[in-house]
Write a protein that holds these residues in place. Structure first.
Motif, mmCIF file in Angstrom:
data_model
loop_
_atom_site.group_PDB
_atom_site.id
_atom_site.type_symbol
_atom_site.label_atom_id
_atom_site.label_comp_id
_atom_site.label_asym_id
_atom_site.label_seq_id
_atom_site.Cartn_x
_atom_site.Cartn_y
_atom_site.Cartn_z
ATOM 1 N N PHE A 1 0.843 -1.195 0.000
ATOM 2 C CA PHE A 1 0.000 0.000 0.000
ATOM 3 C C PHE A 1 0.876 1.243 0.000
ATOM 4 O O PHE A 1 0.639 2.192 -0.748
ATOM 5 C CB PHE A 1 -0.928 -0.006 1.222
ATOM 6 C CG PHE A 1 -1.776 1.223 1.330
ATOM 7 C CD1 PHE A 1 -2.849 1.414 0.468
ATOM 8 C CD2 PHE A 1 -1.498 2.194 2.275
ATOM 9 C CE1 PHE A 1 -3.621 2.552 0.545
ATOM 10 C CE2 PHE A 1 -2.271 3.339 2.357
ATOM 11 C CZ PHE A 1 -3.328 3.515 1.497
ATOM 12 N N PHE A 2 1.909 1.217 0.830
ATOM 13 C CA PHE A 2 2.846 2.342 0.894
ATOM 14 C C PHE A 2 3.507 2.571 -0.478
ATOM 15 O O PHE A 2 3.614 3.714 -0.949
ATOM 16 C CB PHE A 2 3.904 2.063 1.967
ATOM 17 C CG PHE A 2 5.013 3.062 1.996
ATOM 18 C CD1 PHE A 2 4.786 4.384 2.383
ATOM 19 C CD2 PHE A 2 6.304 2.704 1.624
ATOM 20 C CE1 PHE A 2 5.808 5.308 2.394
ATOM 21 C CE2 PHE A 2 7.336 3.626 1.633
ATOM 22 C CZ PHE A 2 7.079 4.927 2.018
ATOM 23 N N LEU A 3 3.917 1.484 -1.127
ATOM 24 C CA LEU A 3 4.556 1.607 -2.436
ATOM 25 C C LEU A 3 3.581 2.148 -3.482
ATOM 26 O O LEU A 3 3.948 2.965 -4.327
ATOM 27 C CB LEU A 3 5.111 0.254 -2.891
ATOM 28 C CG LEU A 3 6.265 -0.312 -2.052
ATOM 29 C CD1 LEU A 3 6.683 -1.683 -2.558
ATOM 30 C CD2 LEU A 3 7.456 0.635 -2.070
ATOM 31 N N ASP A 4 2.322 1.697 -3.406
ATOM 32 C CA ASP A 4 1.294 2.225 -4.316
ATOM 33 C C ASP A 4 1.149 3.730 -4.128
ATOM 34 O O ASP A 4 1.033 4.485 -5.087
ATOM 35 C CB ASP A 4 -0.060 1.551 -4.047
ATOM 36 C CG ASP A 4 -0.074 0.115 -4.554
ATOM 37 O OD1 ASP A 4 0.768 -0.204 -5.412
ATOM 38 O OD2 ASP A 4 -0.914 -0.666 -4.087
ATOM 39 N N THR B 1 1.782 6.748 -6.782
ATOM 40 C CA THR B 1 0.673 7.612 -7.182
ATOM 41 C C THR B 1 1.110 9.069 -7.298
ATOM 42 O O THR B 1 0.576 9.820 -8.099
ATOM 43 C CB THR B 1 -0.475 7.514 -6.151
ATOM 44 O OG1 THR B 1 -0.714 6.150 -5.899
ATOM 45 C CG2 THR B 1 -1.731 8.175 -6.664
ATOM 46 N N LEU B 2 2.095 9.481 -6.487
ATOM 47 C CA LEU B 2 2.536 10.873 -6.518
ATOM 48 C C LEU B 2 3.124 11.201 -7.895
ATOM 49 O O LEU B 2 4.104 10.587 -8.303
ATOM 50 C CB LEU B 2 3.622 11.106 -5.453
ATOM 51 C CG LEU B 2 3.212 10.914 -4.003
ATOM 52 C CD1 LEU B 2 4.443 10.974 -3.111
ATOM 53 C CD2 LEU B 2 2.200 11.960 -3.590
ATOM 54 N N PRO B 3 2.533 12.169 -8.619
ATOM 55 C CA PRO B 3 3.096 12.509 -9.922
ATOM 56 C C PRO B 3 4.461 13.179 -9.739
ATOM 57 O O PRO B 3 4.642 13.980 -8.814
ATOM 58 C CB PRO B 3 2.082 13.520 -10.487
ATOM 59 C CG PRO B 3 0.911 13.483 -9.580
ATOM 60 C CD PRO B 3 1.385 12.987 -8.264
ATOM 61 N N ASP B 4 5.402 12.835 -10.605
ATOM 62 C CA ASP B 4 6.764 13.370 -10.409
ATOM 63 C C ASP B 4 6.804 14.892 -10.571
ATOM 64 O O ASP B 4 7.590 15.569 -9.895
ATOM 65 C CB ASP B 4 7.774 12.671 -11.328
ATOM 66 C CG ASP B 4 7.296 12.572 -12.759
ATOM 67 O OD1 ASP B 4 6.120 12.907 -13.001
ATOM 68 O OD2 ASP B 4 8.084 12.161 -13.621
ATOM 69 N N LEU B 5 5.937 15.416 -11.446
ATOM 70 C CA LEU B 5 5.939 16.874 -11.623
ATOM 71 C C LEU B 5 5.487 17.582 -10.353
ATOM 72 O O LEU B 5 6.043 18.608 -9.953
ATOM 73 C CB LEU B 5 5.029 17.261 -12.790
ATOM 74 C CG LEU B 5 5.594 16.922 -14.167
ATOM 75 C CD1 LEU B 5 4.595 17.264 -15.254
ATOM 76 C CD2 LEU B 5 6.906 17.651 -14.394
ATOM 77 N N LEU B 6 4.469 16.990 -9.702
ATOM 78 C CA LEU B 6 3.987 17.561 -8.444
ATOM 79 C C LEU B 6 5.096 17.546 -7.400
ATOM 80 O O LEU B 6 5.360 18.536 -6.705
ATOM 81 C CB LEU B 6 2.785 16.758 -7.942
ATOM 82 C CG LEU B 6 2.240 17.184 -6.578
ATOM 83 C CD1 LEU B 6 1.441 18.471 -6.708
ATOM 84 C CD2 LEU B 6 1.397 16.089 -5.958
ATOM 85 N N LEU C 1 13.628 12.517 -8.274
ATOM 86 C CA LEU C 1 13.973 11.309 -9.027
ATOM 87 C C LEU C 1 14.173 10.114 -8.105
ATOM 88 O O LEU C 1 13.809 8.989 -8.447
ATOM 89 C CB LEU C 1 15.244 11.547 -9.859
ATOM 90 C CG LEU C 1 15.085 12.516 -11.027
ATOM 91 C CD1 LEU C 1 16.421 12.754 -11.713
ATOM 92 C CD2 LEU C 1 14.064 11.991 -12.024
ATOM 93 N N ALA C 2 14.745 10.359 -6.918
ATOM 94 C CA ALA C 2 14.966 9.258 -5.969
ATOM 95 C C ALA C 2 13.630 8.652 -5.555
ATOM 96 O O ALA C 2 13.461 7.429 -5.556
ATOM 97 C CB ALA C 2 15.735 9.762 -4.752
ATOM 98 N N ILE C 3 12.664 9.517 -5.219
ATOM 99 C CA ILE C 3 11.362 9.003 -4.778
ATOM 100 C C ILE C 3 10.640 8.313 -5.932
ATOM 101 O O ILE C 3 10.079 7.230 -5.783
ATOM 102 C CB ILE C 3 10.512 10.149 -4.187
ATOM 103 C CG1 ILE C 3 11.175 10.660 -2.905
ATOM 104 C CG2 ILE C 3 9.090 9.675 -3.892
ATOM 105 C CD1 ILE C 3 10.526 11.872 -2.312
ATOM 106 N N PHE C 4 10.698 8.932 -7.107
ATOM 107 C CA PHE C 4 10.050 8.356 -8.285
ATOM 108 C C PHE C 4 10.657 6.979 -8.602
ATOM 109 O O PHE C 4 9.940 5.999 -8.819
ATOM 110 C CB PHE C 4 10.221 9.323 -9.461
ATOM 111 C CG PHE C 4 9.821 8.762 -10.785
ATOM 112 C CD1 PHE C 4 8.478 8.577 -11.094
ATOM 113 C CD2 PHE C 4 10.775 8.413 -11.732
ATOM 114 C CE1 PHE C 4 8.098 8.066 -12.323
ATOM 115 C CE2 PHE C 4 10.404 7.891 -12.956
ATOM 116 C CZ PHE C 4 9.068 7.722 -13.254
ATOM 117 N N SER C 5 12.002 6.892 -8.573
ATOM 118 C CA SER C 5 12.670 5.609 -8.861
ATOM 119 C C SER C 5 12.329 4.578 -7.802
ATOM 120 O O SER C 5 12.095 3.412 -8.112
ATOM 121 C CB SER C 5 14.192 5.754 -8.884
ATOM 122 O OG SER C 5 14.575 6.902 -9.541
#
Lengths: 264, 253
Positions: A114-117, A121-126, A146-150
């Motif tokens: 759930f945490f990973l989902d 969900t957080l858009p990288d632009l946001l 980028l770290a969080i997105f990756s």
């Protein structure tokens, strides 16, 4: 010789009812969403000449611009490398905890998933916009984004890889009295290492492209120059930036193919 | 330990052991028998008769539902954490599919037999003593695979992989070896190699060996004693001298 008796096949199976039904439903959904969102193909066709006009201008790259963008392109690669490495390193423990063949505790596993989902969900632009507000304009905001997105993406790819491993060696290691950590180190990691490297490089490639967009929001790198060139209608410069990014992506792709071959 | 000196010379005892799976399937039904130290015991029965389950209850890879299993006259059901890992240290296990880490070297696979003896951090850093590295060479020598020490496990043939698995087990210095269909995926000649190796360890080192087999011919050739399982029940138990084709058939009918 008499023909052997073949079991009876129901007509639903004979005429592929399920497959045809699903395909029809999918097409209906596509048409319906096109109508409801007002996305109109005729608008695309009516304005296609403008698209070609732009493409025409971009087909004369301002090669002199190459010198200017080498430094920011370098910064972009560094950002992508840093962000991907931090994200992937954090993803390893989380993906181990999210793999259903390693963690039998369903509550813990679902919590992690759930945490990973949530992270995905957080858009990288946001995220970039928020981190620019926090850390100020510059590459720090880009690296954190980028770290969080990756992290979100790689965790999912990693735990899906882990779920396909051969469980035999795990049983063997368990039978000799290995602790959990030893088990993972000896029986899990060797089985997944090459796919981890491959996904890491894939994410790096995505991040090089993503960081050009992030630069738009002031998160450092080549994106700043992309925005400037577009703002000045300097499409020749835009073309150079796109081509330079392409070169970087091609290099990473080549590296990835090579490493995968060597590591397999 | 002095207080719990073995009253008999059984190394393993099953007392009214039952195993019921979560879905209600009966795995083992009131199993009672003793295994004397140093015996070469073969368990036969059809697929699904409970042979694998029986074997795995001995090193607690499977838990039992009721009853008691004793090893060296000590009940093992309550063992947890470190005590359980220590129990497993001394019980080797051989599998039908060898269960080597295919992408690791033969040396690393053999060394992995030792991880129960070392603290986790030393295992992770690969800090095994020089003496233990020497023992890897000796263990591989006993299965005639020393030249392959630096090869990757998946470069080896099936029979060689099973011998690496035996070398891994030797590193444990086991009192008991459990072998679950060790030759089911091997051709007759390599099967003989592997079974001969197990027999040699039984005779020369006095290791108690328990082997699951579906081949009755191989069972009769190597066993000191044969027990038979049918639908989770112990239906046959004879020393090899009393085993005849006719009474073996009762396991399968």
């Amino acid at each position: 010789m008499a023909n052997p008796e073949v079991p009876h096949r129901p007509w639903t199976q004979r005429y592929h009812v399920a497959a045809i039904g699903w395909s029809a439903l999918l097409i209906a959904l596509l048409v319906a969403s096109s109508i409801m969102t007002g996305a109109n193909f005729s608008i695309f066709l009516a304005n296609i000449d403008q698209f070609f006009a732009l493409l025409g201008q971009m087909s004369h790259p301002t090669w002199a611009y190459t010198k200017i963008i080498i430094q920011p392109l370098y910064e972009t690669i560094q950002m992508a490398l840093l962000g991907t490495t931090i994200g992937a390193a954090l993803a390893v423990p989380f993906s181990l905890l999210a793999a259903s063949n390693l963690v039998t505790n369903q509550i813990l596993r679902n919590l992690i998933r759930f945490f990973l989902d949530l992270v995905r969900t957080l858009p990288d632009l946001l995220m970039a916009a928020i981190f620019v507000a926090i850390f100020g304009i510059g590459s720090t905001a880009g690296v954190v984004t980028l770290a969080i997105f990756s992290f979100g993406m790689v965790s999912k790819l990693f735990y899906e890889v882990i779920e396909t491993i051969d469980m035999g060696p795990l049983e063997a290691l368990k039978s000799v009295g290995a602790s959990k950590v030893t088990l993972i180190w000896y029986a899990v990691l060797p089985q997944i290492l090459n796919q981890f490297v491959s996904y890491f490089l894939y994410t790096l490639e995505i991040n090089v492209r993503a960081s050009t967009v992030l630069g738009y929001l002031g998160a450092g790198g080549i994106g700043v120059y992309l925005q400037r060139s577009l703002g000045e209608f300097n499409y020749g410069a835009t073309a150079v930036i796109i081509l330079a990014t392409l070169v970087v992506v091609l290099i990473i792709d080549g590296l990835s193919n090579h490493l995968r071959r060597v590591l397999l | 330990m002095a207080a719990t000196q073995p009253a008999t010379d059984s190394i393993i005892s099953f007392r009214h052991v039952n195993k019921v799976y979560a879905n209600g399937t009966v795995g083992l039904k009131d199993i009672n028998f003793d295994i004397p130290r140093g015996q070469f015991l073969v368990v036969v029965g059809l697929s699904g008769a409970g042979k694998s389950t029986l074997l795995r209850t001995i090193n607690r890879l499977h838990e039992i539902s009721s009853g008691e299993i004793q090893i060296d006259n000590e009940a093992i059901s309550a063992y947890k954490g470190k005590a359980l890992r220590q129990l497993r240290c001394h019980i080797g296990m051989i599998f039908q599919n060898f269960n080597l880490v295919k992408r690791s070297s033969v040396e690393k696979n053999v060394l992995s037999g030792l991880v129960g003896y070392y603290p986790t951090w030393k295992c992770v850093l690969g800090l095994f003593s020089a003496h233990d590295h020497q023992r890897v060479v000796q263990a591989l020598d006993r299965v005639s695979l020393t030249p392959k020490i630096f090869a990757r496990a998946d470069e080896l043939s099936g029979g060689q992989q099973q011998r690496v698995a035996i070398a891994r087990t030797l590193m444990q210095d086991p009192h008991i070896i459990l072998a679950d269909e060790p030759v089911a995926s091997l051709d007759p000649r390599t099967s003989k190699d592997v079974m001969d190796t197990l027999k040699r360890l039984n005779r020369e080192d006095g290791i108690t060996v328990i082997v699951n087999l579906h081949s009755v011919a191989i069972a009769r050739q190597y066993a000191d004693r044969i027990i038979g399982l049918r639908a989770g029940e112990l239906v046959y138990d004879e020393p090899i001298a009393n085993v005849t084709e006719a009474n073996l058939d009762q396991i399968y009918n």
